[in-house]
Design a protein around this motif. Structure first.
Motif, PDB file in Angstrom:
ATOM      1  N   PRO A  39      17.987  36.332  71.317  1.00 48.40           N
ATOM      2  CA  PRO A  39      16.780  37.550  71.711  1.00 48.40           C
ATOM      3  C   PRO A  39      16.748  38.218  72.194  1.00 48.40           C
ATOM      4  O   PRO A  39      16.912  38.985  73.258  1.00 48.40           O
ATOM      5  N   GLY A  40      15.575  39.391  71.441  1.00 50.90           N
ATOM      6  CA  GLY A  40      15.048  40.239  72.461  1.00 50.90           C
ATOM      7  C   GLY A  40      14.304  41.648  71.331  1.00 50.90           C
ATOM      8  O   GLY A  40      14.038  41.305  70.151  1.00 50.90           O
ATOM      9  N   GLN A  41      13.596  42.766  71.794  1.00 46.78           N
ATOM     10  CA  GLN A  41      13.541  43.493  71.110  1.00 46.78           C
ATOM     11  C   GLN A  41      14.702  44.592  69.631  1.00 46.78           C
ATOM     12  O   GLN A  41      15.106  44.188  70.430  1.00 46.78           O
ATOM     13  N   VAL A  42      13.843  44.460  69.054  1.00 48.67           N
ATOM     14  CA  VAL A  42      14.590  45.092  67.388  1.00 48.67           C
ATOM     15  C   VAL A  42      13.981  46.022  67.352  1.00 48.67           C
ATOM     16  O   VAL A  42      12.691  46.006  66.511  1.00 48.67           O
ATOM     17  N   LEU A  43      14.157  47.558  66.518  1.00 52.12           N
ATOM     18  CA  LEU A  43      13.405  47.815  66.279  1.00 52.12           C
ATOM     19  C   LEU A  43      13.406  47.846  64.798  1.00 52.12           C
ATOM     20  O   LEU A  43      14.486  47.560  64.350  1.00 52.12           O
ATOM     21  N   PRO A  44      12.301  48.227  64.160  1.00 54.80           N
ATOM     22  CA  PRO A  44      12.358  48.414  63.081  1.00 54.80           C
ATOM     23  C   PRO A  44      13.580  49.310  62.188  1.00 54.80           C
ATOM     24  O   PRO A  44      14.085  50.547  62.267  1.00 54.80           O
ATOM     25  N   ALA A  45      14.523  48.660  61.554  1.00 48.72           N
ATOM     26  CA  ALA A  45      15.606  49.433  60.555  1.00 48.72           C
ATOM     27  C   ALA A  45      14.612  50.731  58.927  1.00 48.72           C
ATOM     28  O   ALA A  45      13.358  50.225  58.831  1.00 48.72           O
ATOM     29  N   ALA A  46      15.061  51.781  59.831  1.00 48.34           N
ATOM     30  CA  ALA A  46      14.691  52.967  58.941  1.00 48.34           C
ATOM     31  C   ALA A  46      14.525  52.435  57.312  1.00 48.34           C
ATOM     32  O   ALA A  46      15.645  52.314  56.961  1.00 48.34           O
ATOM     33  N   THR A  47      13.904  52.550  57.078  1.00 48.19           N
ATOM     34  CA  THR A  47      13.633  52.436  55.156  1.00 48.19           C
ATOM     35  C   THR A  47      14.849  53.583  54.926  1.00 48.19           C
ATOM     36  O   THR A  47      14.717  54.823  54.364  1.00 48.19           O
ATOM     37  N   PRO A  48      16.071  53.630  53.778  1.00 51.75           N
ATOM     38  CA  PRO A  48      17.227  53.782  53.604  1.00 51.75           C
ATOM     39  C   PRO A  48      16.588  55.231  52.522  1.00 51.75           C
ATOM     40  O   PRO A  48      15.290  54.576  52.135  1.00 51.75           O
ATOM     41  N   HIS A  49      16.942  56.305  52.808  1.00 52.71           N
ATOM     42  CA  HIS A  49      16.874  57.806  51.966  1.00 52.71           C
ATOM     43  C   HIS A  49      16.788  56.859  50.391  1.00 52.71           C
ATOM     44  O   HIS A  49      15.762  57.147  49.354  1.00 52.71           O
ATOM     45  N   ARG A  50      17.820  55.989  50.808  1.00 55.39           N
ATOM     46  CA  ARG A  50      18.724  56.177  48.688  1.00 55.39           C
ATOM     47  C   ARG A  50      19.441  54.934  49.263  1.00 55.39           C
ATOM     48  O   ARG A  50      18.976  53.812  49.825  1.00 55.39           O
ATOM     49  N   ASN A  51      19.346  54.485  47.754  1.00 53.32           N
ATOM     50  CA  ASN A  51      20.029  53.126  47.236  1.00 53.32           C
ATOM     51  C   ASN A  51      21.325  53.669  47.054  1.00 53.32           C
ATOM     52  O   ASN A  51      21.399  54.547  46.195  1.00 53.32           O
ATOM     53  N   LEU A  52      21.967  53.118  47.832  1.00 51.01           N
ATOM     54  CA  LEU A  52      23.644  53.793  47.660  1.00 51.01           C
ATOM     55  C   LEU A  52      24.860  53.867  46.334  1.00 51.01           C
ATOM     56  O   LEU A  52      24.927  54.220  46.202  1.00 51.01           O
ATOM     57  N   LEU A  53      23.888  52.363  45.993  1.00 52.65           N
ATOM     58  CA  LEU A  53      24.877  51.892  44.963  1.00 52.65           C
ATOM     59  C   LEU A  53      24.279  52.417  44.047  1.00 52.65           C
ATOM     60  O   LEU A  53      25.271  52.851  42.702  1.00 52.65           O
TER      61      LEU A  53
END
Lengths: 170, 403
Positions: B133-147
């Motif tokens: 449990p704890g604070q989690v920063l929002p993951a940045a939206t990826p610039h691209r879809n790597l696949l």
């Protein structure tokens, strides 16, 4: 109430003044470990430290709500190991004890943890880490803090390199 | 939260940006806690820890095969506890070589050869991963879809039937579809001792003619060990190495240290990824990308580059086999023939690039046996402009042998 005198008052404490100063340094990283049921290792980060005036007793502050297994293991086994590391230099030592006691945090421990957190954020920010991330990483509810005290009975040098693992010189 | 978390899902935690810690217990129950210099992702259910200095951890798990690791996602600050069961120590094979190479690459560039030494890859089964449990920063939206990016890059292999054009298009595709703006392709010379740059993109200087000895640095070790090498946080690892060097010097091992060699390419490279180009069991070269940013290349990027390097290896091999069918007279070494074919067959390049002059990879008459600069056609990134302007490419003083 019976007041008990410490048995080994003549022996110098394992922790010398220099190492005591090191574990109290602002921005030192701390991780505590213990053994749970079936010798399962448990660990969790600590967010502050104090050392008794005679250096016989070391206390680390552990967020119990985030580390219930660790706190339970400490209570049950009383065995503890704490690694202290300075991120900017990688200087690292480990202290071990067999008489750990888990107590409610002292009145000034919340303030101590807040000071430690600010210093740790600054230490890592100076190394290029994102302060917002370090803040989130350190976050804990101060209400959940417990104080884990122990008498160091073994101490090891653990700075990466050929000398890692050697007992600290006394 | 009963859903199991696989190691795949938390690979970002295994980059060593925030050092992980590991706890073990001795048979008598004494706990031990130490830092881990590298946790290596093996597969969705296994990780491996380096066994080099922290002998107590290994001593403990040999007697009592349980360990608990704390790992942190360096981007979101999400914390995970991993319950591990020690399985075995590998002292040879692909996993060991992969971990050893990463460690050796770091050591080579920081003068730690002979000090930084992987004794073994300790393999653990991951029994359970728990998020704390704890604070989690929002993951940045990826610039691209790597696949999607990988698919777009792979299209170059369906078009190009000429190596020079293929390499140029591949590096252009990496920039266009993956935002990888600093890249090189290096080929192994015939004696199999050195790699030399045959194509590059994104440098003020072409980089062609720069050499890397097999086994030296990130590129050389990737080639020698035939395993991808990825460094994500150059400063941190340099600093870590320096701490070890200082320890070594204190222990009287200073004389055995070599001089740190500056990296080719970006002077301030913070992220590096080298994928060996292998086909038919033979090492052909290395596909290398780098960035001045920390954490630029993830495990996912490594997967993508390895997939492209595999296709490139097959393409080079296919070109060679096509050439072999046409020229049965001479018998140079297999990995040299791909270069020779390009060198001696500029007509083919012209055929596929009718709008431009053919670009042979090697042209002994014009450049004294040197590699040809492919990067000249490309615009230099604005950020790189001005660095090293006006300098000539250094002439290569060694004649290649292709026998």
């Amino acid at each position: 109430m019976i007041l008990r005198m410490s048995a080994g008052t003549a022996a110098p404490p394992l922790l010398d003044a220099e190492h005591a100063a090191f574990v109290l340094l602002a921005g030192i990283s701390m991780t505590a470990a213990s053994r749970g049921a079936d010798n399962a290792p448990q660990l969790g980060r600590a967010v502050g430290c104090r050392v008794s005036a005679d250096r016989a007793r070391v206390t680390v502050l552990v967020p119990a709500d985030q580390n219930p297994e660790l706190v339970e293991a400490l209570r049950a086994s009383r065995a503890v190991a704490v690694v202290f590391s300075q991120p900017s230099t990688h200087r690292t030592i480990q202290l071990k004890g067999i008489d750990a006691v888990v107590e409610p945090a002292a009145p000034d421990d919340r303030e101590r943890a807040a000071r430690w957190s600010a210093a740790f954020v600054a230490e890592l920010a100076a190394l290029g880490y994102d302060a917002r991330m370090v803040d989130a990483f350190l976050w804990c509810d101060p209400v959940g803090l417990v104080a884990v005290s122990f008498s160091p009975c073994a101490a090891f040098q653990q700075t990466p390199g050929p000398g890692a693992g050697a007992p600290l010189p006394r | 939260m009963t859903e199991r978390i696989g190691v795949d899902s938390i690979r970002d935690c295994l980059e060593g940006v925030i050092p992980a810690t590991v706890a073990t217990c001795a048979p008598d129950g004494t706990p031990n806690v130490s830092y881990v210099s590298q946790i290596h992702y093996v597969d969705s259910a296994h990780v491996a820890l380096t066994f080099q200095f922290f002998n107590k951890t290994r001593e403990n798990v040999l007697a009592h095969p349980r360990a608990t690791v704390l790992a942190v996602n360096p981007l979101t600050a999400a914390r995970y506890r991993m319950a591990l069961e020690y399985l075995r120590t590998e002292t040879e094979g692909p996993l060991y070589e992969s971990m050893k190479a990463k460690l050796a690459g770091i050591a080579s560039h920081t003068g730690m050869v002979g000090v930084f030494r992987l004794r073994g890859a300790d393999v653990y089964r991951v029994q359970r991963i728990t998020q704390l449990p704890g604070q989690v920063l929002p993951a940045a939206t990826p610039h691209r879809n790597l696949l999607a990016s990988l698919r777009a890059c792979a299209q170059v292999f369906t078009r190009s039937a000429d190596l020079a054009v293929l390499l140029e298009e591949l590096l252009a595709a990496l920039a266009r579809h993956m935002d990888v703006t600093h890249a090189m392709v290096l080929m192994l010379d015939a004696p199999g001792r050195r790699l030399y740059t045959v194509a590059s993109r994104g440098y003020p200087q072409s980089g062609v003619g720069s050499e890397v000895a097999l086994g030296c640095g990130v590129i050389g070790v990737a080639a020698e060990q035939r395993t991808p090498i990825r460094i994500t946080h150059m400063t941190a690892e340099y600093s870590y190495s320096r701490a070890m060097r200082e320890s070594a010097e204190r222990a009287g091992l200073g004389a055995s240290l070599e001089t740190a060699i500056p990296l080719p390419g970006l002077a301030d490279s913070h992220s590096q990824l080298a994928a060996p180009i292998v086909a038919g069991g033979a090492l052909l070269g290395v596909l290398y990308v780098e960035s001045p940013q920390d954490l630029r290349f993830s495990y996912d990027d490594e997967d993508a580059l390895v997939a492209l390097a595999a296709q490139l290896g097959n393409a080079i091999r296919a070109l060679h086999e096509a050439e072999e069918r046409g020229h049965r007279a001479s018998k140079p070494a297999p990995h040299a023939r791909a270069h020779e074919r390009v060198e001696t067959d500029p007509e083919d390049a012209r055929k596929h690039r009718p709008d431009r002059e053919a670009v042979p990879l090697l042209h002994p008459e014009r450049e004294g046996g040197e590699g040809r600069v492919l990067a000249a056609d490309h615009p230099v990134d604005p950020d790189d402009r001005g660095r090293g302007e006006g300098e000539e490419d250094k002439p290569r003083n060694e004649q290649r042998e292709f026998t």
